[in-house]
Each structure stands twice: as structure tokens, then as C-alpha cells.
Design a protein around this motif. Sequence first.
Motif, PDB file in Angstrom:
ATOM      1  N   GLY A 146      -6.994   3.986  12.470  1.00 20.94           N
ATOM      2  CA  GLY A 146      -7.210   4.424  11.100  1.00 20.94           C
ATOM      3  C   GLY A 146      -8.661   4.636  10.764  1.00 20.94           C
ATOM      4  O   GLY A 146      -8.992   5.381   9.839  1.00 20.94           O
ATOM      5  N   GLY A 147      -9.553   4.005  11.515  1.00 22.17           N
ATOM      6  CA  GLY A 147     -10.972   4.136  11.226  1.00 22.17           C
ATOM      7  C   GLY A 147     -11.763   4.892  12.264  1.00 22.17           C
ATOM      8  O   GLY A 147     -12.898   5.294  11.998  1.00 22.17           O
ATOM      9  N   HIS A 202       0.791  -1.226   0.000  1.00 24.70           N
ATOM     10  CA  HIS A 202       0.000   0.000   0.000  1.00 24.70           C
ATOM     11  C   HIS A 202       0.828   1.284   0.000  1.00 24.70           C
ATOM     12  O   HIS A 202       0.312   2.343  -0.352  1.00 24.70           O
ATOM     13  CB  HIS A 202      -0.937   0.010   1.209  1.00 24.70           C
ATOM     14  N   GLN A 203       2.098   1.206   0.378  1.00 26.36           N
ATOM     15  CA  GLN A 203       2.893   2.435   0.482  1.00 26.36           C
ATOM     16  C   GLN A 203       2.982   3.160  -0.851  1.00 26.36           C
ATOM     17  O   GLN A 203       2.796   4.384  -0.915  1.00 26.36           O
ATOM     18  CB  GLN A 203       4.304   2.117   0.994  1.00 26.36           C
ATOM     19  N   ALA A 204       3.254   2.435  -1.923  1.00 25.16           N
ATOM     20  CA  ALA A 204       3.380   3.072  -3.236  1.00 25.16           C
ATOM     21  C   ALA A 204       2.065   3.649  -3.721  1.00 25.16           C
ATOM     22  O   ALA A 204       2.047   4.525  -4.607  1.00 25.16           O
ATOM     23  CB  ALA A 204       3.909   2.056  -4.251  1.00 25.16           C
ATOM     24  N   LEU A 205       0.940   3.197  -3.140  1.00 29.02           N
ATOM     25  CA  LEU A 205      -0.381   3.662  -3.554  1.00 29.02           C
ATOM     26  C   LEU A 205      -0.881   4.804  -2.679  1.00 29.02           C
ATOM     27  O   LEU A 205      -1.989   5.298  -2.885  1.00 29.02           O
ATOM     28  CB  LEU A 205      -1.366   2.491  -3.516  1.00 29.02           C
ATOM     29  N   PRO A 222       2.494   4.026   7.899  1.00 32.37           N
ATOM     30  CA  PRO A 222       2.653   5.482   7.795  1.00 32.37           C
ATOM     31  C   PRO A 222       2.686   6.202   9.138  1.00 32.37           C
ATOM     32  O   PRO A 222       3.411   7.188   9.295  1.00 32.37           O
ATOM     33  CB  PRO A 222       1.435   5.906   6.964  1.00 32.37           C
ATOM     34  N   GLY A 223       1.890   5.740  10.117  1.00 30.47           N
ATOM     35  CA  GLY A 223       1.894   6.401  11.423  1.00 30.47           C
ATOM     36  C   GLY A 223       3.256   6.353  12.094  1.00 30.47           C
ATOM     37  O   GLY A 223       3.784   7.387  12.525  1.00 30.47           O
ATOM     38  N   PRO A 224       3.863   5.178  12.212  1.00 31.89           N
ATOM     39  CA  PRO A 224       5.236   5.122  12.734  1.00 31.89           C
ATOM     40  C   PRO A 224       6.221   5.901  11.872  1.00 31.89           C
ATOM     41  O   PRO A 224       7.223   6.415  12.380  1.00 31.89           O
ATOM     42  CB  PRO A 224       5.539   3.626  12.718  1.00 31.89           C
ATOM     43  N   GLY A 225       5.931   6.008  10.564  1.00 33.07           N
ATOM     44  CA  GLY A 225       6.781   6.824   9.703  1.00 33.07           C
ATOM     45  C   GLY A 225       6.746   8.283  10.105  1.00 33.07           C
ATOM     46  O   GLY A 225       7.784   8.959  10.154  1.00 33.07           O
ATOM     47  N   GLY A 241      -6.194   8.570  12.542  1.00 31.09           N
ATOM     48  CA  GLY A 241      -5.316   7.666  11.799  1.00 31.09           C
ATOM     49  C   GLY A 241      -5.391   7.898  10.302  1.00 31.09           C
ATOM     50  O   GLY A 241      -4.362   7.929   9.615  1.00 31.09           O
ATOM     51  N   ALA A 242      -6.616   8.053   9.764  1.00 27.87           N
ATOM     52  CA  ALA A 242      -6.769   8.308   8.330  1.00 27.87           C
ATOM     53  C   ALA A 242      -6.147   9.645   7.950  1.00 27.87           C
ATOM     54  O   ALA A 242      -5.579   9.794   6.859  1.00 27.87           O
ATOM     55  CB  ALA A 242      -8.249   8.276   7.956  1.00 27.87           C
ATOM     56  N   THR A 243      -6.239  10.627   8.838  1.00 23.86           N
ATOM     57  CA  THR A 243      -5.648  11.936   8.565  1.00 23.86           C
ATOM     58  C   THR A 243      -4.126  11.849   8.558  1.00 23.86           C
ATOM     59  O   THR A 243      -3.459  12.450   7.703  1.00 23.86           O
ATOM     60  CB  THR A 243      -6.125  12.950   9.619  1.00 23.86           C
ATOM     61  N   ILE A 244      -3.562  11.117   9.489  1.00 23.24           N
ATOM     62  CA  ILE A 244      -2.114  10.917   9.499  1.00 23.24           C
ATOM     63  C   ILE A 244      -1.663  10.272   8.195  1.00 23.24           C
ATOM     64  O   ILE A 244      -0.672  10.694   7.583  1.00 23.24           O
ATOM     65  CB  ILE A 244      -1.702  10.058  10.708  1.00 23.24           C
ATOM     66  N   ASP A 245      -2.391   9.260   7.727  1.00 21.70           N
ATOM     67  CA  ASP A 245      -2.036   8.597   6.467  1.00 21.70           C
ATOM     68  C   ASP A 245      -1.979   9.595   5.317  1.00 21.70           C
ATOM     69  O   ASP A 245      -1.052   9.567   4.496  1.00 21.70           O
ATOM     70  CB  ASP A 245      -3.047   7.494   6.142  1.00 21.70           C
TER      71      ASP A 245
END
Length: 358
Positions: A147-148, A45-48, A192-195, A173-177
Motif C-alpha cells: 500500500g505504501g 476503513h471500508q465505509a470510509l 480492498p486488494g483481495p476484494g 497498493g494505494a492505486t488498487i485501494d
Amino acid sequence: MLARTLARPFRVLALESSADDTCAAIVDASRRVWSNVVEPQNHLHQALGGIQPMVALLAHQRKMPNVVRRALTEAKLEMADIDGVAFTRGPGLPGCLSVCLNAAKTLAAANNKPLVGVHHMQAHTLTPHLTLESPPSFPFLSLLVSGGHTMIVLVNSVKDFRVLCNTVDRSIGATIDRVVTLLNIPWTEKGPGPGLEKFCAEPAPEDLGPPPKYDPPSPMPGKLAFSYAGLHSWVERTVSAAGGVENVNRHALARAFQNAAFAQLETKLQLVLRAHGHAVRHVVVSGGVASNTLLRQQLKSSVRGPIEFIFPEPALCTDNAAMIAWASMHRFLAGDHDNYDIHPLPTWSLDELNNPPQ
């Protein structure tokens, strides 16, 4: 938890696939975790730029049989040793939920085992009752950040939940993504969150001098409601006004965003504690975002008085099937099972836990 006389504690095989982790676990009524297998999909999912439902669905379909086999193998058990099968019924992505539901129903029906569908956020909330020798006593508050979902819940028992504060638009969570994608922040292997956490913590050029000033909004002040869509829009406007992400100080902007996102959690929790703090002694903070070290530190320092924070270990903050197994246990032990024709509930409020929508 209801007592049950058995030659050995009741064992549950649980499955979870509500988002982008394919999970299976075996837990018994004595709180022993026999196995807890998690297969993440971050590399897909990262590339997407975030979770893609169809990509996640197909990955779950590929991974689920082997994840179940691994859970049994690591526990050195077979289906004959399992007493009940549990799964995440909702909420979550519809297609993804169907994978653990169909797998659990098939395993239960083929092996003549009882079946229980579990509310995903109920499972996050009850995790400390699996992991701690002295779990929080009822009632307690639960801050659920994932995330939800972003909500504060009053937990009166294992099956009595009252939502006190919810998001009116998007979860934290979705906003962080979305912000991680917008600012081109690298993911870690955990997502992404830990990123974002790693990116904000690493040394940056502005640490040697005055940092750029970014002034994020404080949505819905004084109201018992979360809102993160506006914070995401603020980051977008800031980047657009600068002429692109290459023209902003990414570390300073990411830190301003993270601080504002967490400050909103602190502020709303303080509002809830003013109304309900006299009745509770514990606040359980769970969900994927709860693994953030800075958030844990800030929450602890923001609340005064005899309130104890409980944070599950980071591996159990993110999605896993061990929490699903434990959240089903009280129903199995009470003989409260679901029929094999049970259907998923992509949208399912904790307020409706005992009366799910048809």
C-alpha cells in the motif's frame, strides 16, 4: 546471521502499527515463531473508502495493549522471558508509527531490555529467511508491492539494500485501494486488494460473449520507474466519460486495470533482470499485493531463465510483527541497539538504511 552462545535462542518481542494492522509477535533466533498476532481494521476503513490515519491511530491505541498481552499469552511467556524488543520505526503513517514506537520504548525501558527500530520494507524483504529452510542466497532481487511502496531492490546482505526501480508517484497498493472504491467493489475481510482479486475472478456477464474493450495506458515505457497515478486517472476518465460507474462494465474495467497494473510490474522486472539477472538467482516478491494469486502466476510465466521466484505465504505478505522481529535479530545478536529516545521515520529510503535521516 551472527552466532551467539545462549542457554536458549535469543527471543524478540516485536510490535508493528505502521498502517492499519495492529501486530505483536515473538520470534527467536532459531526461527521459531512463538506467536504472531494481527488485529486488522478493515471493518473501520471500508465505509470510509480507504485507510483514514486518525481512525487507524485511535484503533492502534485501543488495540496495542491487548495485542501485546495476547502475543505473550499465546507464547506462554512473560516479559522476563524476552531478551529484546523491536518495533517498526518506519516508513509509515506518522501517528500510527508512534503507537508501536511508544509501546516498544516503554516495554524495553521498564523491563531493562535492549531496543531495535526496524525498517518496514527491510522486514518484508527478509521474510523468506525466517520461513524457509533454504532461504535465497545473497545477492537477490526483491519486488516490494504494498500500500505504501512499489520498488525493485537489490539485496546484497541483511543490511545492504540498493533501490533499482521505484515509483515516481503512487504505489500499486494505494492505486488498487482507490480503484476499488471508484468501482464500488466489495472488500473481503482481508481488505480492498483481495476484494479486487475476488471480483475479477468471479463469473461476469461478458464471459458469455465478447467483452467490452478497455485500453489502459503503459506508463514510462523502457524506463526503470513505476507510475500508477496515470492508471488510476485512466479509470476515472473512463467512468466519467460513460456518465458514471453504473454505465461501465465493472468486471471488464476492473480486469483491464488489474492486468495493466500487473503487466507494469512484469515489464519493469524484466528490465532490471536484463541488467542484474546475471548476478542473482532469486526474486523475492513480498508486501500485501504479493498475496494475489494471479500476480504470482503471471510473474512466474513472464520471466525466462534460471530465476526462481519466492513468495512468502499470504499471511506473511501482509503486515505482521514476526517479520519485524526477524529483521531485528541480526542487530540484537551483534549488540547493535537503539537508544530509548529513538524517534519514528515516516519517510525512510532503503538506500538510507544504515544512515537514517536525523
